[in-house]
Design a protein around this motif. Structure first.
Motif, PDB file in Angstrom:
ATOM      1  N   TYR A  95      -3.775 -57.829  32.557  1.00  0.00           N
ATOM      2  CA  TYR A  95      -2.669 -58.099  33.481  1.00  0.00           C
ATOM      3  C   TYR A  95      -1.767 -59.201  32.931  1.00  0.00           C
ATOM      4  N   ASN A  96      -2.369 -60.298  32.484  1.00  0.00           N
ATOM      5  CA  ASN A  96      -1.574 -61.406  31.958  1.00  0.00           C
ATOM      6  C   ASN A  96      -0.787 -60.989  30.719  1.00  0.00           C
ATOM      7  N   ALA A  97      -1.414 -60.248  29.818  1.00  0.00           N
ATOM      8  CA  ALA A  97      -0.725 -59.792  28.606  1.00  0.00           C
ATOM      9  C   ALA A  97       0.381 -58.796  28.947  1.00  0.00           C
ATOM     10  N   PHE A  98       0.122 -57.903  29.875  1.00  0.00           N
ATOM     11  CA  PHE A  98       1.122 -56.903  30.270  1.00  0.00           C
ATOM     12  C   PHE A  98       2.319 -57.596  30.919  1.00  0.00           C
ATOM     13  N   ARG A  99       2.045 -58.521  31.822  1.00  0.00           N
ATOM     14  CA  ARG A  99       3.112 -59.243  32.520  1.00  0.00           C
ATOM     15  C   ARG A  99       3.968 -60.030  31.526  1.00  0.00           C
ATOM     16  N   THR A 100       3.317 -60.699  30.578  1.00  0.00           N
ATOM     17  CA  THR A 100       4.045 -61.454  29.549  1.00  0.00           C
ATOM     18  C   THR A 100       4.915 -60.518  28.711  1.00  0.00           C
ATOM     19  N   ALA A 101       4.353 -59.367  28.321  1.00  0.00           N
ATOM     20  CA  ALA A 101       5.123 -58.399  27.521  1.00  0.00           C
ATOM     21  C   ALA A 101       6.333 -57.890  28.298  1.00  0.00           C
ATOM     22  N   ARG A 102       6.158 -57.612  29.569  1.00  0.00           N
ATOM     23  CA  ARG A 102       7.289 -57.138  30.394  1.00  0.00           C
ATOM     24  C   ARG A 102       8.355 -58.224  30.539  1.00  0.00           C
ATOM     25  N   GLN A 103       7.937 -59.460  30.715  1.00  0.00           N
ATOM     26  CA  GLN A 103       8.888 -60.565  30.835  1.00  0.00           C
ATOM     27  C   GLN A 103       9.672 -60.730  29.535  1.00  0.00           C
ATOM     28  N   GLU A 104       8.985 -60.626  28.404  1.00  0.00           N
ATOM     29  CA  GLU A 104       9.661 -60.723  27.114  1.00  0.00           C
ATOM     30  C   GLU A 104      10.651 -59.580  26.926  1.00  0.00           C
ATOM     31  N   MET A 105      10.255 -58.387  27.339  1.00  0.00           N
ATOM     32  CA  MET A 105      11.159 -57.221  27.228  1.00  0.00           C
ATOM     33  C   MET A 105      12.388 -57.430  28.105  1.00  0.00           C
ATOM     34  N   ASN A 106      12.182 -57.889  29.332  1.00  0.00           N
ATOM     35  CA  ASN A 106      13.299 -58.114  30.250  1.00  0.00           C
ATOM     36  C   ASN A 106      14.217 -59.223  29.739  1.00  0.00           C
ATOM     37  N   ALA A 107      13.635 -60.271  29.166  1.00  0.00           N
ATOM     38  CA  ALA A 107      14.443 -61.358  28.610  1.00  0.00           C
ATOM     39  C   ALA A 107      15.245 -60.861  27.411  1.00  0.00           C
ATOM     40  N   SER A 108      14.635 -60.012  26.609  1.00  0.00           N
ATOM     41  CA  SER A 108      15.315 -59.454  25.449  1.00  0.00           C
ATOM     42  C   SER A 108      16.497 -58.590  25.877  1.00  0.00           C
ATOM     43  N   VAL A 109      16.303 -57.795  26.910  1.00  0.00           N
ATOM     44  CA  VAL A 109      17.384 -56.947  27.439  1.00  0.00           C
ATOM     45  C   VAL A 109      18.496 -57.832  27.996  1.00  0.00           C
ATOM     46  N   GLY A 110      18.144 -58.891  28.678  1.00  0.00           N
ATOM     47  CA  GLY A 110      19.129 -59.823  29.235  1.00  0.00           C
ATOM     48  C   GLY A 110      19.929 -60.514  28.139  1.00  0.00           C
ATOM     49  N   MET A 111      19.258 -60.896  27.048  1.00  0.00           N
ATOM     50  CA  MET A 111      19.942 -61.549  25.930  1.00  0.00           C
ATOM     51  C   MET A 111      20.910 -60.590  25.262  1.00  0.00           C
ATOM     52  N   LYS A 112      20.515 -59.345  25.112  1.00  0.00           N
ATOM     53  CA  LYS A 112      21.405 -58.344  24.503  1.00  0.00           C
ATOM     54  C   LYS A 112      22.619 -58.115  25.391  1.00  0.00           C
ATOM     55  N   ALA A 113      22.398 -58.096  26.695  1.00  0.00           N
ATOM     56  CA  ALA A 113      23.503 -57.880  27.630  1.00  0.00           C
ATOM     57  C   ALA A 113      24.479 -59.053  27.570  1.00  0.00           C
ATOM     58  N   GLN A 114      23.955 -60.259  27.486  1.00  0.00           N
ATOM     59  CA  GLN A 114      24.828 -61.436  27.406  1.00  0.00           C
ATOM     60  C   GLN A 114      25.538 -61.492  26.060  1.00  0.00           C
ATOM     61  N   GLY A 115      24.827 -61.146  25.008  1.00  0.00           N
ATOM     62  CA  GLY A 115      25.412 -61.196  23.661  1.00  0.00           C
ATOM     63  C   GLY A 115      26.464 -60.112  23.463  1.00  0.00           C
ATOM     64  N   GLY A 116      26.379 -59.045  24.181  1.00  0.00           N
ATOM     65  CA  GLY A 116      27.318 -57.932  24.042  1.00  0.00           C
ATOM     66  C   GLY A 116      28.598 -58.154  24.823  1.00  0.00           C
ATOM     67  N   PHE A 117      28.675 -59.187  25.636  1.00  0.00           N
ATOM     68  CA  PHE A 117      29.847 -59.436  26.461  1.00  0.00           C
ATOM     69  C   PHE A 117      30.776 -60.401  25.752  1.00  0.00           C
ATOM     70  N   ASP A 118      31.998 -60.005  25.590  1.00  0.00           N
ATOM     71  CA  ASP A 118      32.984 -60.863  24.941  1.00  0.00           C
ATOM     72  C   ASP A 118      33.830 -61.526  26.008  1.00  0.00           C
ATOM     73  N   ALA A 119      33.632 -62.824  26.212  1.00  0.00           N
ATOM     74  CA  ALA A 119      34.338 -63.555  27.281  1.00  0.00           C
ATOM     75  C   ALA A 119      35.817 -63.690  26.983  1.00  0.00           C
ATOM     76  N   ARG A 120      36.265 -63.545  25.741  1.00  0.00           N
ATOM     77  CA  ARG A 120      37.665 -63.702  25.382  1.00  0.00           C
ATOM     78  C   ARG A 120      38.466 -62.456  25.733  1.00  0.00           C
ATOM     79  N   ALA A 121      37.844 -61.381  25.953  1.00  0.00           N
ATOM     80  CA  ALA A 121      38.587 -60.142  26.194  1.00  0.00           C
ATOM     81  C   ALA A 121      39.241 -60.077  27.525  1.00  0.00           C
TER      82      ALA A 121
END
Length: 185
Positions: A159-185
């Motif tokens: 459970y602890n390993a699965f939860r940690t893996a899911r949190q890392e996956m969600n954080a990775s998706v969030g970082m990609k979403a933030q990195g893909g947004f161009d605030a200057r546009a």
């Protein structure tokens, strides 16, 4: 009439005494924890909780602490088929000491024939009931405390390993979403 029969477990690998010592010393090792973490990460990536590989691992680890119920059921069924419970009691009393010396682990079977029906209750060396037999139902397996403890440790680690893996996956998706947004546009 209550009669007690003591028997021991035959193991196919090693001695029962060695198996008994292994049971008492089961631990969630670092290598086992790493394997669980690996399986939890794979399962999280596939969006599956407790996949087949983890379930197989858990089953094999629990088997290391489980009593040999098939042997116990066979011995008791054989003893019941002879129909001579008095002989069983005499043999039990004479052999109990030798069984403990040779094999280090005993099981206790209590035959009850009073009340509404007869039943057989089988207990492990810790006094945990691990098997019950009634005429209307047949054999019913009960989980020992050792098995419950192994299940709990493995499930918690997963459970602890699965939860940690899911949190890392969600954080990775969030970082990609933030990195893909161009605030200057």
């Amino acid at each position: 009439m209550d009669i007690t029969v003591i028997t021991k477990s035959h193991q196919t690998k090693g001695t029962a005494a060695g198996k008994s010592a292994a049971r008492k010393g089961w631990k969630l090792s670092d290598s086992l924890r790493e394997k669980i973490t690996e399986y939890a990460r794979e399962d999280a990536a596939q969006n599956v909780y407790m996949g087949k590989r983890f379930l197989a691992l858990r089953k094999s680890e629990v088997a290391k602490v489980a009593p040999n119920r098939a042997m116990l059921m066979g011995k008791i069924s054989q003893a019941m088929s002879t129909g001579n419970i008095a002989d069983m009691k005499q043999i039990r009393e004479a052999d109990e000491r030798w069984l403990r010396i040779l094999f280090g682990e005993t099981y206790e079977a209590k035959f009850q024939s009073e009340g509404t029906g007869s039943a057989i209750h089988v207990y492990d060396g810790n006094g945990d009931e691990i098997l019950t037999y009634t005429a209307g139902v047949g054999w019913h397996e009960k989980e020992s405390k050792a098995e419950t403890n192994v299940h709990g440790a493995l499930k918690a680690a997963y459970y602890n390993a699965f939860r940690t893996a899911r949190q890392e996956m969600n954080a990775s998706v969030g970082m990609k979403a933030q990195g893909g947004f161009d605030a200057r546009a």
